[in-house]
Design an enzyme around this catalytic site. Structure first.
Site, PDB file in Angstrom:
ATOM      1  N   SER A  78       0.840  -1.207   0.000  1.00 18.93           N
ATOM      2  CA  SER A  78       0.000   0.000   0.000  1.00 18.93           C
ATOM      3  C   SER A  78       0.872   1.252   0.000  1.00 18.93           C
ATOM      4  CB  SER A  78      -0.894   0.017   1.247  1.00 18.93           C
ATOM      5  OG  SER A  78      -1.611  -1.184   1.355  1.00 18.93           O
ATOM      6  N   ILE A 138       3.720 -10.227  -8.386  1.00 17.23           N
ATOM      7  CA  ILE A 138       3.640  -9.720  -9.751  1.00 17.23           C
ATOM      8  C   ILE A 138       2.841 -10.689 -10.624  1.00 17.23           C
ATOM      9  CG2 ILE A 138       4.957  -8.831 -11.728  1.00 17.23           C
ATOM     10  CD1 ILE A 138       5.137  -7.290  -8.905  1.00 17.23           C
ATOM     11  N   ARG A 198      -8.302   1.139 -12.182  1.00 18.00           N
ATOM     12  CA  ARG A 198      -9.116   0.838 -10.992  1.00 18.00           C
ATOM     13  C   ARG A 198     -10.594   0.662 -11.313  1.00 18.00           C
ATOM     14  NH1 ARG A 198      -5.766   4.407  -6.840  1.00 18.00           N
ATOM     15  NH2 ARG A 198      -4.447   2.734  -6.052  1.00 18.00           N
ATOM     16  N   GLY A 256     -25.436 -26.166   0.901  1.00 15.62           N
ATOM     17  CA  GLY A 256     -24.198 -26.948   0.889  1.00 15.62           C
ATOM     18  C   GLY A 256     -23.524 -26.945  -0.479  1.00 15.62           C
ATOM     19  N   GLU A 267      -4.286  -3.467  -6.478  1.00 14.17           N
ATOM     20  CA  GLU A 267      -4.469  -2.124  -7.059  1.00 14.17           C
ATOM     21  C   GLU A 267      -5.044  -1.143  -6.027  1.00 14.17           C
ATOM     22  OE1 GLU A 267      -5.768  -1.705 -11.134  1.00 14.17           O
ATOM     23  OE2 GLU A 267      -5.252  -3.799 -11.505  1.00 14.17           O
ATOM     24  N   GLY A 268      -4.598  -1.312  -4.791  1.00 10.01           N
ATOM     25  CA  GLY A 268      -5.034  -0.449  -3.704  1.00 10.01           C
ATOM     26  C   GLY A 268      -6.146  -1.114  -2.913  1.00 10.01           C
TER      27      GLY A 268
END
Ligand SMILES: Cc1cc2nc3c(=O)[nH]c(=O)nc-3n(C[C@H](O)[C@H](O)[C@H](O)COP(=O)(O)OP(=O)(O)OC[C@H]3O[C@@H](n4cnc5c(N)ncnc54)[C@H](O)[C@@H]3O)c2cc1C
Length: 378
Positions: free
Chosen positions: A129, A154, A238, A336, A359-360
């Site tokens: 972060s 990565i 994002r 179930g 991505e945050g």
């Protein structure tokens, strides 16, 4: 059948609607793929998405964020790995699309054709972060940079042909001292030191740079502009994470509607029980609200808004958190069977989780929104 009425919203143009329809047909014919060997599956998906022309939307001088979102939503509805393969071509090449030199842009021809796989390397063991804390460094040595350090988590690590890597070049303190570099996977000194397994497997690795030498021409954008470049790329991508979450959530609702119509409890279908109807109403409401935020952010970017940090953060935060809730409700209504390995909602339950982190993380999105609302610069 997933709700398509959102395509009539004014955010979209006819070419978006045509794209969604063409992709839906392709998905119905080609997805899901076998996830048994994720490396092989992702390589094949990149090649076939490239051949079909959909990777054309993943990079280039003008990124159409509404198309990126529509593609991610549709792919995610059919197969999380297909969404991942598409998304990483865009994220991995995002800095080149937005800031690359003509020479660097030559990679786009390959990544858009599905002939090369891209990756985005920002995170480090001690800097997730906290991007300003990046330690992997590139030191100027004549006409080149000498690089050392590590990147982790990565995506596409191990199968990528080219990485966008963010390194400390020291023009200033913290976030002001980072630069972006384009690094072919066969660069001497770049090593994949660990492959990482997760609850929803896809190619992931830890990378090490040891005496890795990069020419000056590998730098994307200006020296010291790395943080701004990373944030500009994340601004675009994002909302697309939100779109993927939306695709997962829509699929969970579809599965739930199917199940609730068939499964009988005390002589009536589950769908006739008001408590179940209440859950289904909540799911549909969350999906529509998430879709509005995702496509508002995408539309704002496409209309030329330079930075959409607030809209992008709201879209990612809300869509991923809601998708988790929608999928959880879907698992519950499946009983179930919802937790049985191989069930679609069980797969969705695993696949959605990481979207609230990468991505945050969600808490970081809240900080971005609060800063924007309070009038500070992010
Ligand atoms: C499946 C997967 C794929 C990924 N792919 C990539 C990739 O391709 N490229 C890449 O560079 N990275 C990638 N990442 C890394 C990802 O971006 C990081 O995991 C993420 O940024 C969080 O960093 P961290 O894991 O170090 O968690 P930390 O930074 O340690 O954060 C842990 C938690 O602390 C809280 N937190 C953090 N900061 C704050 C704050 N300021 N205020 C309040 N709470 C806070 C949040 O709840 C957060 O979830 C991937 C991660 C996963 C799980």
């Amino acid at each position: 059948m997933a709700d398509k009425t959102f395509l009539d919203w004014p955010f979209f143009e006819d070419h978006h609607r045509a794209l969604a329809e063409r992709l839906q047909g392709w998905c119905a014919a080609n997805l899901p793929v076998d996830h048994g060997d994720v490396d092989r599956a992702c390589k094949a998906l990149v090649a076939s998405l490239g051949e079909a022309g959909f990777l054309h939307y993943s990079g280039g001088e003008k990124l159409d964020v509404r198309s990126l979102c529509l593609i991610r939503e549709t792919l995610a509805r059919h197969d999380g790995l297909a969404d991942f393969s598409f998304a990483m071509q865009g994220l991995g090449m995002g800095a080149v699309s937005l800031f690359g030199t003509p020479e660097q842009r030559q990679w786009l021809a390959k990544t858009r054709a599905g002939q090369a796989i891209a990756a985005f390397a920002l995170t480090e063991p001690d800097s997730g972060s906290d991007v300003a804390n990046i330690a992997a460094e590139a030191t100027r040595a004549g006409e080149s940079y000498l690089c050392k350090g590590e990147k982790t988590w990565i995506s596409n690590g191990g199968i990528a042909d080219v990485y966008t890597v963010f390194l400390r070049t020291g023009e200033g303190d913290g976030a002001r001292g980072l630069s972006a570099f384009l690094v072919p996977a066969d660069t001497a000194g770049l090593e994949v030191v660990e492959r990482l397994e997760t609850i929803a497997p896809h190619p992931l690795a830890r990378l090490r740079f040891d005496k890795m030498r990069l020419p000056k021409s590998a730098m994307i954008g200006a020296p010291g502009a790395g943080f701004r470049i990373a944030m500009s790329v994340l601004d675009v991508f994002r909302p697309t994470v939100g779109a993927a979450a939306l695709g997962f959530a829509r699929r969970a609702l579809d599965e739930t509607i199917g199940r609730a119509g068939l499964r009988r409890i005390a002589g009536v279908p589950l769908a006739d029980l008001q408590m179940v109807q209440g859950h289904i109403a909540d799911m549909a409401l969350k999906i529509d609200a998430a879709a509005l935020l995702v496509y508002r952010a995408a539309w704002a970017k496409d209309m030329g808004t330079a930075r959409i940090s607030r809209e992008a953060a709201m879209a990612k935060l809300y869509a991923t958190e809601c998708a988790q809730e929608v999928i959880d409700a879907a698992v519950q209504i499946h009983g179930g069977d919802g937790v049985k390995s191989g069930n679609i909602v069980e797969r969705l339950y695993r696949e959605i989780r990481a979207l609230r982190i990468y991505e945050g993380a969600s808490d970081v999105q809240k900080i971005i929104i609060a800063r924007q609302v309070l009038g500070e610069k992010s």
